[in-house]
Write a protein that holds these residues in place. Structure first.
Motif, PDB file in Angstrom:
ATOM      1  N   SER A 362       0.849  -1.198   0.000  1.00 29.71           N
ATOM      2  CA  SER A 362       0.000   0.000   0.000  1.00 29.71           C
ATOM      3  C   SER A 362       0.879   1.242   0.000  1.00 29.71           C
ATOM      4  CB  SER A 362      -0.908  -0.019   1.216  1.00 29.71           C
ATOM      5  OG  SER A 362      -0.171  -0.372   2.355  1.00 29.71           O
ATOM      6  N   PHE A 363       0.451   2.228  -0.766  1.00 24.57           N
ATOM      7  CA  PHE A 363       1.256   3.429  -0.950  1.00 24.57           C
ATOM      8  C   PHE A 363       0.398   4.660  -0.718  1.00 24.57           C
ATOM      9  CE2 PHE A 363       2.538   0.128  -4.002  1.00 24.57           C
ATOM     10  CZ  PHE A 363       3.828  -0.116  -3.543  1.00 24.57           C
ATOM     11  N   LEU A 364       0.962   5.634  -0.009  1.00 22.58           N
ATOM     12  CA  LEU A 364       0.287   6.923   0.100  1.00 22.58           C
ATOM     13  C   LEU A 364       0.467   7.620  -1.236  1.00 22.58           C
ATOM     14  CD1 LEU A 364       1.557   8.089   3.611  1.00 22.58           C
ATOM     15  CD2 LEU A 364      -0.599   6.960   3.040  1.00 22.58           C
ATOM     16  N   TYR A 365      -0.606   8.137  -1.781  1.00 21.61           N
ATOM     17  CA  TYR A 365      -0.494   8.836  -3.066  1.00 21.61           C
ATOM     18  C   TYR A 365       0.563   9.937  -2.957  1.00 21.61           C
ATOM     19  CZ  TYR A 365      -1.284  12.168  -6.739  1.00 21.61           C
ATOM     20  OH  TYR A 365      -1.067  13.040  -7.778  1.00 21.61           O
ATOM     21  N   SER A 366       1.436   9.970  -3.953  1.00 23.10           N
ATOM     22  CA  SER A 366       2.503  10.966  -3.980  1.00 23.10           C
ATOM     23  C   SER A 366       2.380  11.748  -5.286  1.00 23.10           C
ATOM     24  CB  SER A 366       3.839  10.225  -3.887  1.00 23.10           C
ATOM     25  OG  SER A 366       4.901  11.077  -4.122  1.00 23.10           O
ATOM     26  N   LYS A 367       2.320  13.065  -5.147  1.00 22.83           N
ATOM     27  CA  LYS A 367       2.070  13.920  -6.308  1.00 22.83           C
ATOM     28  C   LYS A 367       3.316  13.960  -7.194  1.00 22.83           C
ATOM     29  CE  LYS A 367       0.521  18.674  -6.673  1.00 22.83           C
ATOM     30  NZ  LYS A 367       0.138  19.827  -5.860  1.00 22.83           N
ATOM     31  N   ARG A 368       3.185  13.568  -8.455  1.00 23.60           N
ATOM     32  CA  ARG A 368       4.325  13.553  -9.379  1.00 23.60           C
ATOM     33  C   ARG A 368       4.148  14.656 -10.420  1.00 23.60           C
ATOM     34  NH1 ARG A 368       8.365  11.553  -7.831  1.00 23.60           N
ATOM     35  NH2 ARG A 368       7.643  13.167  -6.437  1.00 23.60           N
ATOM     36  N   GLU A 369       5.009  15.653 -10.404  1.00 23.47           N
ATOM     37  CA  GLU A 369       4.913  16.776 -11.344  1.00 23.47           C
ATOM     38  C   GLU A 369       4.905  16.250 -12.773  1.00 23.47           C
ATOM     39  OE1 GLU A 369       3.752  19.677 -10.821  1.00 23.47           O
ATOM     40  OE2 GLU A 369       4.224  19.445  -8.686  1.00 23.47           O
TER      41      GLU A 369
END
Ligand code: 5AD
Ligand code: SF4
Length: 468
Positions: A362-369
């Motif tokens: 499970s991964f916390l959503y990480s904002k990718r430019e």
């Protein structure tokens, strides 16, 4: 960036061998050491084994500590911000190593520096880094290293080529488990994901090249072969009907020898019934399917551009379990995708209860430019993501424990990996379903298959005793 498939020619490979000989001549008699530091997924680990293979072929001795090294390569990941920050911070630490040893050569590569903004950061803020290269240039290590030795700093950004290069030497970490990349890149553009931007368009290796690599591995005594690709189910598309992923698996299983085959990752929109049938009839294929769900909310799956809904996912899993009742099922879940409501998250929890995964990542959503999701409204606060993660893990722990308890009494085939890191008095290994098992036994079992009777099942591991 549009990318076009390019197969590296024999002349280009020969040119690299010439550079490799030049590096070898420069370091001859000096006992030079090299270290490759890897972040991220198995694809990166496989790439790092190729980088190490080239270094060894040039005469370097591989070491695991950067402090001892004359050449350090950092193979970076970009999938989440956390991995990028760690790679940047570790690179920052090399400043002192360079001050102590000005001849030290530092190269940074992989997904993080395949983004222009990150390679610019390295260029301007990390002047002691000698060269930076994008994922397309991995096969050119001898040339880039030689240039760093004789010239100044080098920057090799991706230019939009979907490269396939055969014949690069490999220095494998393990003598019994091997990674084999069968394809590279991704065409799916899930809206949260940076991979298609940093690894270019999908392209496959020729089946004969893969088969000859696997043949060689089996001949050398490898017991577990993991086939890698961002979406192995679209393997071979550019070859028409010649050989799809299921055909490739069949052909690999026809290689004589005592080994098992795994693969990852599968996209639920492309995993075919044909693949499931192929798995079911081939005893050499490990009965484990990693099938990333990402979210249990149909609305979010749409926003993620995943091209399936929970019903098609359910049907696929039912078919799989009908054909292989004991199959182990694992998944990836993203928590806190933009706009994720309590209701969406509840849908994810209820899919977990329904699917009963053996394990989940499970991964916390990480904002990718640069990805569409980074521009979406309603980004979820970190505190909300963290709280949802706690709930998700608690539920999964219960499910995994229940599933592990069902294994008690079974005799399972386990590939012994050696001493357990957490419990050195025990041996550890993995079942076909990729579950960790701890048991007593002689270290000489390392790298062999053993039959283990399961005596206890906990959420994250099974315990048992050898019965053969
Ligand atoms: N944030 C969080 N997780 C991500 N993944 C991919 N991109 C992101 C992101 N921006 C996860 C997905 C994928 C796994 C390898 O990483 O779940 O399946
Ligand atoms: Fe990323 Fe989606 Fe491609 Fe996987 S399939 S690498 S999640 S874009």
């Amino acid at each position: 960036m549009e990318t076009k498939k390019r197969v590296i020619t024999e002349e280009e490979r020969e040119a690299q061998r010439v550079f490799a000989r030049q590096v070898a001549e420069r370091i001859a008699g000096k006992e030079q050491k090299a270290c490759v530091v890897t972040y991220g997924c198995q694809q990166n680990e496989a790439d790092s084994e190729r980088l190490a293979g080239e270094l060894v072929a040039m005469g370097y001795t591989m070491v695991s500590s950067e402090k001892e090294a004359d050449v350090i390569l950092v193979n970076t990941c970009a999938v989440r911000e956390h991995a990028e920050l760690r790679a940047l911070s570790i690179t920052g630490g090399y400043k002192h190593l360079k001050e102590k040893n000005p001849d030290l050569i530092i190269g940074i590569c992989g997904c993080m520096v395949s983004q222009v903004v990150r390679s610019e950061t390295i260029k301007h803020s990390y002047p002691y880094v000698d060269f930076v290269f994008g994922t397309e240039h991995l096969w050119r290590l001898p040339e880039m290293l030689y240039a760093a030795m004789v010239g100044g700093r080098g920057f090799y950004p991706n230019v939009g080529e979907a490269v396939v290069c055969e014949g690069v030497p490999v220095h494998r970490e393990s003598s019994f488990r091997a990674w084999v990349s069968i394809m590279y890149g991704c065409n799916n553009f899930c809206t949260y994901c940076i991979v298609p931007y940093v690894r270019g368009r999908e392209r496959s290796r020729r089946p004969e090249d893969i088969l000859s690599e696997v043949n060689e591995l089996v001949r050398d005594g490898y017991r577990e072969i993991t086939l890698l690709g961002q979406n192995v189910n679209s393997y071979g598309k550019e070859f028409g009907d010649e050989c799809d992923f299921a055909d490739l698996l069949d052909r690999i299983c026809a290689i004589p020898g005592d080994f098992i085959v795994r693969f990852m990752t599968s996209h639920p929109k492309d995993a075919s019934r044909k693949l499931i049938d192929t798995m079911a009839r081939n005893p050499k294929v490990a009965k484990h399917f990693h099938l990333p769900l990402q979210s249990g909310s149909d609305r979010l799956l749409g926003e993620m551009n995943r091209h399936y809904d929970t019903d098609t996912y359910r049907e696929l899993v039912s078919y799989m379990r009908e054909k292989m009742p004991d199959i182990s099922l694992t998944t990836d879940i993203i928590i806190g995708f933009p706009g994720e409501t309590e209701e969406d998250f509840a849908d994810t929890l209820s899919m977990l209860s329904e699917m009963k995964y053996d394990m989940l990542f499970s991964f916390l959503y990480s904002k990718r430019e640069g990805t569409p999701a980074a521009r979406m409204e309603n980004q979820i606060p970190e505190s909300v993501k963290a709280e949802r993660m706690t709930r998700l893990l608690a539920l999964q722990e219960k499910i995994a424990e229940e599933k592990s308890k069902k294994e008690v009494g079974k005799v399972l085939r386990v590939l012994c990996e050696g001493e357990s890191k957490n419990n050195p008095s025990k041996l550890t290994g993995r079942t076909e379903g990729n579950k960790i098992v701890l048991f007593d036994g002689d270290i000489a079992r390392k790298g062999t298959f053993v039959k283990v009777k399961i005596t206890e099942g906990a959420a994250f591991a099974l315990y048992g005793e050898i019965v053969d």
